[in-house]
Write a protein that holds these residues in place. Structure first.
Motif, PDB file in Angstrom:
ATOM      1  N   GLN A 181       0.809  -1.210   0.000  1.00 59.13           N
ATOM      2  CA  GLN A 181       0.000   0.000   0.000  1.00 59.13           C
ATOM      3  C   GLN A 181       0.850   1.273   0.000  1.00 59.13           C
ATOM      4  OE1 GLN A 181      -3.357  -0.214  -0.391  1.00 59.13           O
ATOM      5  NE2 GLN A 181      -2.771  -2.368  -0.612  1.00 59.13           N
ATOM      6  N   ASP A 182       2.160   1.127  -0.031  1.00 55.39           N
ATOM      7  CA  ASP A 182       3.053   2.279   0.062  1.00 55.39           C
ATOM      8  C   ASP A 182       3.724   2.583  -1.276  1.00 55.39           C
ATOM      9  OD1 ASP A 182       2.392   2.371   2.691  1.00 55.39           O
ATOM     10  OD2 ASP A 182       4.324   1.682   3.458  1.00 55.39           O
ATOM     11  N   ILE A 183       4.259   3.787  -1.349  1.00 55.50           N
ATOM     12  CA  ILE A 183       5.140   4.180  -2.450  1.00 55.50           C
ATOM     13  C   ILE A 183       6.558   4.125  -1.894  1.00 55.50           C
ATOM     14  CG2 ILE A 183       5.827   6.065  -3.978  1.00 55.50           C
ATOM     15  CD1 ILE A 183       2.906   7.022  -3.863  1.00 55.50           C
ATOM     16  N   ILE A 184       7.394   3.283  -2.492  1.00 55.15           N
ATOM     17  CA  ILE A 184       8.701   2.983  -1.903  1.00 55.15           C
ATOM     18  C   ILE A 184       9.817   3.279  -2.908  1.00 55.15           C
ATOM     19  CG2 ILE A 184      10.144   1.206  -0.866  1.00 55.15           C
ATOM     20  CD1 ILE A 184       7.526  -0.264  -0.106  1.00 55.15           C
ATOM     21  N   PHE A 185      10.793   4.045  -2.481  1.00 52.50           N
ATOM     22  CA  PHE A 185      12.016   4.289  -3.241  1.00 52.50           C
ATOM     23  C   PHE A 185      13.182   3.754  -2.415  1.00 52.50           C
ATOM     24  CE2 PHE A 185       9.244   6.971  -5.475  1.00 52.50           C
ATOM     25  CZ  PHE A 185       9.859   7.547  -6.575  1.00 52.50           C
ATOM     26  N   ARG A 186      14.051   2.979  -3.049  1.00 58.45           N
ATOM     27  CA  ARG A 186      15.220   2.451  -2.363  1.00 58.45           C
ATOM     28  C   ARG A 186      16.481   2.825  -3.134  1.00 58.45           C
ATOM     29  NH1 ARG A 186      12.464   2.454   1.254  1.00 58.45           N
ATOM     30  NH2 ARG A 186      11.557   0.739   2.460  1.00 58.45           N
ATOM     31  N   ASN A 187      17.229   3.776  -2.584  1.00 56.24           N
ATOM     32  CA  ASN A 187      18.504   4.214  -3.162  1.00 56.24           C
ATOM     33  C   ASN A 187      18.356   4.556  -4.648  1.00 56.24           C
ATOM     34  OD1 ASN A 187      21.256   4.848  -2.933  1.00 56.24           O
ATOM     35  ND2 ASN A 187      21.865   2.839  -3.704  1.00 56.24           N
ATOM     36  N   VAL A 188      17.335   5.373  -4.948  1.00 58.59           N
ATOM     37  CA  VAL A 188      16.996   5.683  -6.341  1.00 58.59           C
ATOM     38  C   VAL A 188      17.737   6.931  -6.808  1.00 58.59           C
ATOM     39  CG1 VAL A 188      15.151   6.446  -7.883  1.00 58.59           C
ATOM     40  CG2 VAL A 188      14.744   4.577  -6.261  1.00 58.59           C
ATOM     41  N   SER A 189      18.369   6.822  -7.964  1.00 54.43           N
ATOM     42  CA  SER A 189      19.003   7.962  -8.615  1.00 54.43           C
ATOM     43  C   SER A 189      18.540   8.037 -10.058  1.00 54.43           C
ATOM     44  CB  SER A 189      20.533   7.842  -8.583  1.00 54.43           C
ATOM     45  OG  SER A 189      21.015   7.833  -7.255  1.00 54.43           O
ATOM     46  N   LYS A 190      18.443   9.260 -10.563  1.00 53.26           N
ATOM     47  CA  LYS A 190      18.115   9.473 -11.966  1.00 53.26           C
ATOM     48  C   LYS A 190      19.038  10.543 -12.512  1.00 53.26           C
ATOM     49  CE  LYS A 190      16.116   9.410 -15.940  1.00 53.26           C
ATOM     50  NZ  LYS A 190      16.279   8.248 -16.857  1.00 53.26           N
ATOM     51  N   VAL A 210      23.798  15.120 -16.019  1.00 57.52           N
ATOM     52  CA  VAL A 210      23.016  16.048 -15.196  1.00 57.52           C
ATOM     53  C   VAL A 210      22.210  15.259 -14.166  1.00 57.52           C
ATOM     54  CG1 VAL A 210      21.231  17.834 -15.190  1.00 57.52           C
ATOM     55  CG2 VAL A 210      22.888  17.714 -17.074  1.00 57.52           C
ATOM     56  N   LEU A 211      22.285  15.680 -12.914  1.00 59.41           N
ATOM     57  CA  LEU A 211      21.587  15.009 -11.828  1.00 59.41           C
ATOM     58  C   LEU A 211      20.121  15.417 -11.792  1.00 59.41           C
ATOM     59  CD1 LEU A 211      21.508  13.427  -9.105  1.00 59.41           C
ATOM     60  CD2 LEU A 211      22.187  15.563  -7.991  1.00 59.41           C
ATOM     61  N   GLY A 212      19.239  14.398 -11.737  1.00 59.54           N
ATOM     62  CA  GLY A 212      17.826  14.655 -11.495  1.00 59.54           C
ATOM     63  C   GLY A 212      17.521  14.518 -10.027  1.00 59.54           C
ATOM     64  N   VAL A 213      17.651  13.293  -9.512  1.00 61.38           N
ATOM     65  CA  VAL A 213      17.591  13.036  -8.068  1.00 61.38           C
ATOM     66  C   VAL A 213      18.671  12.013  -7.753  1.00 61.38           C
ATOM     67  CG1 VAL A 213      15.129  13.567  -7.765  1.00 61.38           C
ATOM     68  CG2 VAL A 213      15.825  11.227  -8.330  1.00 61.38           C
ATOM     69  N   ASN A 214      19.115  11.998  -6.504  1.00 60.69           N
ATOM     70  CA  ASN A 214      20.216  11.112  -6.154  1.00 60.69           C
ATOM     71  C   ASN A 214      19.985  10.481  -4.785  1.00 60.69           C
ATOM     72  OD1 ASN A 214      22.648   9.835  -6.671  1.00 60.69           O
ATOM     73  ND2 ASN A 214      23.897  11.461  -5.777  1.00 60.69           N
ATOM     74  N   PRO A 226      14.409   4.765 -13.273  1.00 56.31           N
ATOM     75  CA  PRO A 226      15.602   5.175 -12.520  1.00 56.31           C
ATOM     76  C   PRO A 226      16.885   4.712 -13.185  1.00 56.31           C
ATOM     77  CG  PRO A 226      14.524   3.318 -11.446  1.00 56.31           C
ATOM     78  CD  PRO A 226      13.609   3.752 -12.547  1.00 56.31           C
ATOM     79  N   THR A 227      17.938   5.498 -13.028  1.00 51.65           N
ATOM     80  CA  THR A 227      19.255   5.084 -13.481  1.00 51.65           C
ATOM     81  C   THR A 227      19.751   3.929 -12.621  1.00 51.65           C
ATOM     82  OG1 THR A 227      19.708   7.369 -14.157  1.00 51.65           O
ATOM     83  CG2 THR A 227      21.596   5.874 -13.955  1.00 51.65           C
ATOM     84  N   ARG A 228      19.448   4.020 -11.330  1.00 53.57           N
ATOM     85  CA  ARG A 228      19.744   2.912 -10.416  1.00 53.57           C
ATOM     86  C   ARG A 228      18.777   2.977  -9.250  1.00 53.57           C
ATOM     87  NH1 ARG A 228      24.722   5.879  -9.670  1.00 53.57           N
ATOM     88  NH2 ARG A 228      24.630   7.181  -7.775  1.00 53.57           N
ATOM     89  N   GLY A 229      18.674   1.867  -8.530  1.00 52.82           N
ATOM     90  CA  GLY A 229      17.763   1.787  -7.403  1.00 52.82           C
ATOM     91  C   GLY A 229      16.451   1.109  -7.775  1.00 52.82           C
TER      92      GLY A 229
END
Length: 316
Positions: A5-14, A19-23, A57-60
Protein backbone atom coordinates in the motif's frame (compact mmCIF):
# COMPACT_ATOMS: atom_id res chain seq x y z
CA UNK A 1 10.09 -4.56 -1.00
CA UNK A 2 7.56 -4.25 1.77
CA UNK A 3 4.04 -2.82 2.14
CA UNK A 4 2.02 -3.06 -1.09
CA UNK A 5 0.00 0.00 0.00
CA UNK A 6 3.05 2.28 0.06
CA UNK A 7 5.14 4.18 -2.45
CA UNK A 8 8.70 2.98 -1.90
CA UNK A 9 12.02 4.29 -3.24
CA UNK A 10 15.22 2.45 -2.36
CA UNK A 11 18.50 4.21 -3.16
CA UNK A 12 17.00 5.68 -6.34
CA UNK A 13 19.00 7.96 -8.62
CA UNK A 14 18.12 9.47 -11.97
CA UNK A 15 20.68 11.12 -14.23
CA UNK A 16 20.10 12.84 -17.57
CA UNK A 17 23.47 12.13 -19.09
CA UNK A 18 25.78 13.85 -16.63
CA UNK A 19 23.02 16.05 -15.20
CA UNK A 20 21.59 15.01 -11.83
CA UNK A 21 17.83 14.65 -11.49
CA UNK A 22 17.59 13.04 -8.07
CA UNK A 23 20.22 11.11 -6.15
CA UNK A 24 20.10 8.37 -3.49
CA UNK A 25 16.43 8.80 -2.70
CA UNK A 26 15.01 6.61 0.06
CA UNK A 27 11.30 7.09 0.69
CA UNK A 28 8.40 5.16 2.12
CA UNK A 29 5.17 7.10 1.61
CA UNK A 30 2.02 5.81 3.29
CA UNK A 31 -1.48 6.83 2.16
CA UNK A 32 -2.39 10.44 2.91
CA UNK A 33 -1.31 13.83 1.62
CA UNK A 34 2.40 14.29 0.97
CA UNK A 35 3.74 17.74 0.13
CA UNK A 36 6.82 18.00 -2.08
CA UNK A 37 8.80 21.13 -1.26
CA UNK A 38 11.68 22.65 -3.18
CA UNK A 39 12.62 25.38 -5.65
CA UNK A 40 12.93 24.87 -9.38
CA UNK A 41 15.78 22.46 -10.02
CA UNK A 42 15.36 20.63 -6.71
CA UNK A 43 14.10 17.38 -8.30
CA UNK A 44 10.34 17.52 -7.59
CA UNK A 45 9.20 16.88 -11.16
CA UNK A 46 11.80 14.16 -11.68
CA UNK A 47 10.54 12.43 -8.53
CA UNK A 48 6.95 12.67 -9.76
CA UNK A 49 7.83 11.32 -13.19
CA UNK A 50 9.56 8.37 -11.52
CA UNK A 51 6.44 7.72 -9.42
CA UNK A 52 4.25 7.58 -12.51
CA UNK A 53 6.55 5.41 -14.63
CA UNK A 54 7.24 8.18 -17.14
CA UNK A 55 10.91 7.93 -16.20
CA UNK A 56 12.89 4.90 -15.18
CA UNK A 57 15.60 5.18 -12.52
CA UNK A 58 19.25 5.08 -13.48
CA UNK A 59 19.74 2.91 -10.42
CA UNK A 60 17.76 1.79 -7.40
CA UNK A 61 14.33 0.22 -6.97
CA UNK A 62 10.84 1.71 -6.98
CA UNK A 63 7.56 0.09 -5.95
CA UNK A 64 4.21 1.86 -6.42
CA UNK A 65 1.58 -0.06 -4.42
CA UNK A 66 3.63 -3.19 -5.03
CA UNK A 67 3.95 -2.50 -8.78
CA UNK A 68 7.27 -1.86 -10.55
CA UNK A 69 7.51 1.42 -12.50
CA UNK A 70 8.45 -0.36 -15.71
CA UNK A 71 4.93 -1.77 -16.12
CA UNK A 72 3.05 1.34 -17.31
CA UNK A 73 0.07 -0.72 -18.44
CA UNK A 74 -0.46 -1.69 -14.80
CA UNK A 75 0.38 1.68 -13.27
CA UNK A 76 -2.01 3.38 -15.70
CA UNK A 77 -4.98 1.95 -13.79
CA UNK A 78 -3.69 2.84 -10.31
CA UNK A 79 -2.07 6.26 -10.80
CA UNK A 80 -3.44 9.64 -11.85
CA UNK A 81 -1.01 12.37 -12.90
CA UNK A 82 -1.74 16.08 -13.24
CA UNK A 83 1.30 17.88 -14.65
CA UNK A 84 1.92 21.59 -14.34
CA UNK A 85 1.98 21.93 -18.12
CA UNK A 86 -1.04 22.55 -20.35
CA UNK A 87 -1.44 20.15 -23.24
CA UNK A 88 -4.91 19.69 -24.73
CA UNK A 89 -6.04 18.11 -28.01
CA UNK A 90 -7.19 20.80 -30.39
CA UNK A 91 -10.91 21.52 -30.43
CA UNK A 92 -11.95 19.39 -27.45
CA UNK A 93 -14.39 20.57 -24.85
CA UNK A 94 -14.05 19.70 -21.17
CA UNK A 95 -16.36 16.70 -21.31
CA UNK A 96 -14.56 15.22 -24.33
CA UNK A 97 -11.16 15.73 -22.70
CA UNK A 98 -12.07 13.48 -19.77
CA UNK A 99 -14.42 11.11 -21.63
CA UNK A 100 -11.85 10.24 -24.33
CA UNK A 101 -9.28 9.52 -21.62
CA UNK A 102 -11.65 7.05 -19.95
CA UNK A 103 -12.40 5.35 -23.26
CA UNK A 104 -8.65 4.82 -23.71
CA UNK A 105 -8.81 3.05 -20.35
CA UNK A 106 -11.21 0.62 -22.01
CA UNK A 107 -14.40 1.79 -20.32
CA UNK A 108 -17.58 1.39 -22.36
CA UNK A 109 -19.83 4.34 -23.16
CA UNK A 110 -22.37 4.40 -20.32
CA UNK A 111 -19.74 3.91 -17.60
CA UNK A 112 -17.30 6.35 -19.17
CA UNK A 113 -19.99 9.00 -19.48
CA UNK A 114 -21.11 8.55 -15.87
CA UNK A 115 -17.54 8.73 -14.54
CA UNK A 116 -16.84 11.81 -16.67
CA UNK A 117 -19.74 13.70 -15.13
CA UNK A 118 -18.68 12.61 -11.65
CA UNK A 119 -15.15 13.92 -12.26
CA UNK A 120 -16.49 17.20 -13.64
CA UNK A 121 -18.65 17.60 -10.56
CA UNK A 122 -15.73 16.92 -8.23
CA UNK A 123 -13.72 19.76 -9.77
CA UNK A 124 -16.70 22.10 -10.20
CA UNK A 125 -16.82 22.22 -14.00
CA UNK A 126 -20.24 20.74 -14.83
CA UNK A 127 -21.49 24.04 -16.23
CA UNK A 128 -18.41 24.44 -18.43
CA UNK A 129 -18.36 20.83 -19.65
CA UNK A 130 -19.40 21.63 -23.23
CA UNK A 131 -17.17 24.68 -23.61
CA UNK A 132 -13.91 24.38 -25.55
CA UNK A 133 -10.93 23.86 -23.25
CA UNK A 134 -9.04 26.45 -25.31
CA UNK A 135 -11.48 29.07 -24.01
CA UNK A 136 -10.99 28.10 -20.36
CA UNK A 137 -9.24 30.41 -17.90
CA UNK A 138 -5.96 29.30 -16.30
CA UNK A 139 -7.82 28.16 -13.20
CA UNK A 140 -10.36 26.17 -15.23
CA UNK A 141 -7.57 24.48 -17.20
CA UNK A 142 -5.99 23.48 -13.90
CA UNK A 143 -9.26 21.98 -12.74
CA UNK A 144 -9.99 20.08 -15.97
CA UNK A 145 -6.50 18.50 -15.78
CA UNK A 146 -7.22 17.49 -12.21
CA UNK A 147 -10.60 16.12 -13.30
CA UNK A 148 -8.90 13.91 -15.86
CA UNK A 149 -6.35 12.72 -13.29
CA UNK A 150 -9.06 11.58 -10.84
CA UNK A 151 -11.66 10.38 -13.37
CA UNK A 152 -10.60 6.72 -13.33
CA UNK A 153 -10.58 6.73 -9.51
CA UNK A 154 -6.86 5.96 -9.04
CA UNK A 155 -5.31 5.00 -5.73
CA UNK A 156 -2.35 7.36 -6.25
CA UNK A 157 -2.71 10.99 -7.34
CA UNK A 158 0.47 12.79 -8.37
CA UNK A 159 -0.20 16.51 -8.72
CA UNK A 160 2.47 18.93 -9.94
CA UNK A 161 1.60 22.50 -8.85
CA UNK A 162 -2.18 21.84 -8.95
CA UNK A 163 -3.04 25.05 -7.05
CA UNK A 164 -1.41 27.41 -9.56
CA UNK A 165 -3.84 29.82 -11.18
CA UNK A 166 -6.74 29.06 -8.83
CA UNK A 167 -8.57 31.86 -7.05
CA UNK A 168 -8.85 31.58 -3.24
CA UNK A 169 -12.30 29.98 -3.32
CA UNK A 170 -11.31 27.43 -5.95
CA UNK A 171 -8.11 26.62 -3.98
CA UNK A 172 -10.16 26.01 -0.85
CA UNK A 173 -12.50 23.68 -2.78
CA UNK A 174 -9.63 21.72 -4.34
CA UNK A 175 -7.81 21.43 -1.00
CA UNK A 176 -11.03 20.05 0.50
CA UNK A 177 -11.13 17.53 -2.37
CA UNK A 178 -7.56 16.44 -1.57
CA UNK A 179 -8.53 15.90 2.07
CA UNK A 180 -11.59 13.83 1.12
CA UNK A 181 -9.52 11.65 -1.21
CA UNK A 182 -6.84 11.09 1.45
CA UNK A 183 -9.52 10.12 3.97
CA UNK A 184 -10.49 7.33 1.57
CA UNK A 185 -6.98 5.90 1.91
CA UNK A 186 -5.54 7.31 -1.29
CA UNK A 187 -2.06 8.73 -1.83
CA UNK A 188 -2.18 12.42 -2.75
CA UNK A 189 1.27 13.70 -3.73
CA UNK A 190 1.22 17.49 -4.12
CA UNK A 191 3.97 19.89 -5.08
CA UNK A 192 3.28 23.57 -4.57
CA UNK A 193 4.97 26.91 -4.14
CA UNK A 194 2.05 28.00 -1.92
CA UNK A 195 3.84 26.65 1.11
CA UNK A 196 1.46 27.82 3.82
CA UNK A 197 -1.25 25.71 2.18
CA UNK A 198 1.01 22.66 2.24
CA UNK A 199 1.36 23.31 5.99
CA UNK A 200 -2.40 23.04 6.37
CA UNK A 201 -3.10 19.99 4.22
CA UNK A 202 -0.01 17.75 4.32
CA UNK A 203 0.29 14.71 6.56
CA UNK A 204 4.00 14.73 5.75
CA UNK A 205 6.44 16.73 3.67
CA UNK A 206 9.43 15.74 1.56
CA UNK A 207 11.95 18.57 1.15
CA UNK A 208 14.32 18.44 -1.81
CA UNK A 209 17.36 20.48 -2.73
CA UNK A 210 19.60 19.96 -5.77
CA UNK A 211 18.31 16.42 -6.29
CA UNK A 212 18.68 15.27 -2.70
CA UNK A 213 16.08 14.79 0.03
CA UNK A 214 17.11 17.07 2.87
CA UNK A 215 14.21 16.30 5.24
CA UNK A 216 11.15 14.07 5.39
CA UNK A 217 8.27 13.58 7.79
CA UNK A 218 5.71 15.57 9.74
CA UNK A 219 6.75 19.23 9.50
CA UNK A 220 6.66 19.77 13.26
CA UNK A 221 8.70 16.62 13.83
CA UNK A 222 11.27 17.81 11.29
CA UNK A 223 11.51 21.14 13.09
CA UNK A 224 11.96 19.49 16.49
CA UNK A 225 14.87 17.41 15.17
CA UNK A 226 16.74 20.55 14.11
CA UNK A 227 18.32 20.97 17.53
CA UNK A 228 21.24 23.05 16.23
CA UNK A 229 18.92 25.70 14.76
CA UNK A 230 17.42 28.23 17.22
CA UNK A 231 13.63 28.29 17.34
CA UNK A 232 11.97 31.68 16.93
CA UNK A 233 9.11 32.43 19.32
CA UNK A 234 6.76 35.42 19.35
CA UNK A 235 5.58 36.50 22.80
CA UNK A 236 3.02 39.22 23.47
CA UNK A 237 3.05 40.26 27.14
CA UNK A 238 2.94 43.25 29.49
CA UNK A 239 6.61 43.10 30.62
CA UNK A 240 8.71 42.09 27.59
CA UNK A 241 11.85 43.86 28.85
CA UNK A 242 11.75 41.93 32.12
CA UNK A 243 11.15 38.68 30.23
CA UNK A 244 14.08 39.38 27.89
CA UNK A 245 16.37 40.13 30.84
CA UNK A 246 15.46 36.90 32.61
CA UNK A 247 15.90 34.64 29.57
CA UNK A 248 19.40 36.06 28.98
CA UNK A 249 20.25 35.63 32.67
CA UNK A 250 19.33 31.96 32.47
CA UNK A 251 21.01 31.52 29.07
CA UNK A 252 17.83 30.43 27.27
CA UNK A 253 18.08 32.85 24.33
CA UNK A 254 20.58 33.67 21.61
CA UNK A 255 18.71 36.80 20.49
CA UNK A 256 15.69 38.88 21.52
CA UNK A 257 14.06 41.82 19.74
CA UNK A 258 11.45 44.08 21.33
CA UNK A 259 8.28 44.81 19.38
CA UNK A 260 7.95 48.42 18.31
CA UNK A 261 4.87 48.93 20.50
CA UNK A 262 6.68 47.70 23.62
CA UNK A 263 4.18 44.91 24.19
CA UNK A 264 6.12 41.87 23.11
CA UNK A 265 9.32 40.39 21.77
CA UNK A 266 10.69 37.98 19.19
CA UNK A 267 13.27 35.63 20.67
CA UNK A 268 15.50 32.91 19.29
CA UNK A 269 16.32 30.01 21.59
CA UNK A 270 17.97 26.60 21.34
CA UNK A 271 16.12 25.40 24.44
CA UNK A 272 12.44 26.15 23.91
CA UNK A 273 11.33 23.78 26.69
CA UNK A 274 13.39 25.61 29.31
CA UNK A 275 12.12 28.95 28.07
CA UNK A 276 8.49 27.85 28.40
CA UNK A 277 9.16 26.61 31.95
CA UNK A 278 10.76 29.96 32.83
CA UNK A 279 7.84 31.89 31.40
CA UNK A 280 5.35 29.75 33.33
CA UNK A 281 7.24 30.51 36.57
CA UNK A 282 7.15 34.23 35.78
CA UNK A 283 3.41 34.06 35.19
CA UNK A 284 2.67 32.28 38.47
CA UNK A 285 5.34 33.89 40.70
CA UNK A 286 5.97 37.36 39.24
CA UNK A 287 2.62 38.29 37.75
CA UNK A 288 3.69 38.33 34.10
CA UNK A 289 0.58 38.70 31.94
CA UNK A 290 0.93 36.85 28.62
CA UNK A 291 -1.41 37.62 25.75
CA UNK A 292 -0.06 35.07 23.27
CA UNK A 293 2.88 32.75 22.57
CA UNK A 294 3.45 31.33 19.10
CA UNK A 295 6.29 29.71 17.14
CA UNK A 296 7.43 32.16 14.48
CA UNK A 297 8.99 29.58 12.19
CA UNK A 298 7.13 26.31 12.73
CA UNK A 299 6.13 26.00 9.08
CA UNK A 300 7.31 24.48 5.81
CA UNK A 301 8.82 27.63 4.36
CA UNK A 302 10.90 28.55 7.41
CA UNK A 303 12.12 25.00 7.97
CA UNK A 304 13.09 24.70 4.31
CA UNK A 305 15.06 27.96 4.42
CA UNK A 306 16.86 26.75 7.55
CA UNK A 307 17.87 23.56 5.79
CA UNK A 308 19.00 24.85 2.41
CA UNK A 309 19.16 28.64 2.55
CA UNK A 310 18.06 30.68 -0.47
CA UNK A 311 19.15 28.21 -3.12
CA UNK A 312 17.46 28.09 -6.47
CA UNK A 313 17.75 26.52 -9.87
CA UNK A 314 16.50 26.55 -13.39
CA UNK A 315 14.48 23.39 -13.80
CA UNK A 316 12.83 20.66 -11.83
Amino acid sequence: MSDSQDIIFRNVSKFYGEVLGVNRVDLNLAPGITGLVGPNGSGKTTLMNLMTGLLQPTRGEISILGLPPDRPELLFNRVGYCTQYDSFPRGMNGFQFIYSFLRIHGLVHPQAEDMTWKALEMVGLQDAAKRKVAAYSKGMRQRIKLGQAIAHQPDVLVLDEPLNGLDPMARAEIIDLFKRLSEKGKHVIVSSHILHELDVISDQVVMLSNGYIVAEGDIHGVREEMTDVPMQILVRCDKPAMLASRIFQEDHAVEAQMHSDGQGLLLRTRDADSFFLLMNRMVTQEGLRVESVAPADDDVHSVYLYLIGNQGGSSS
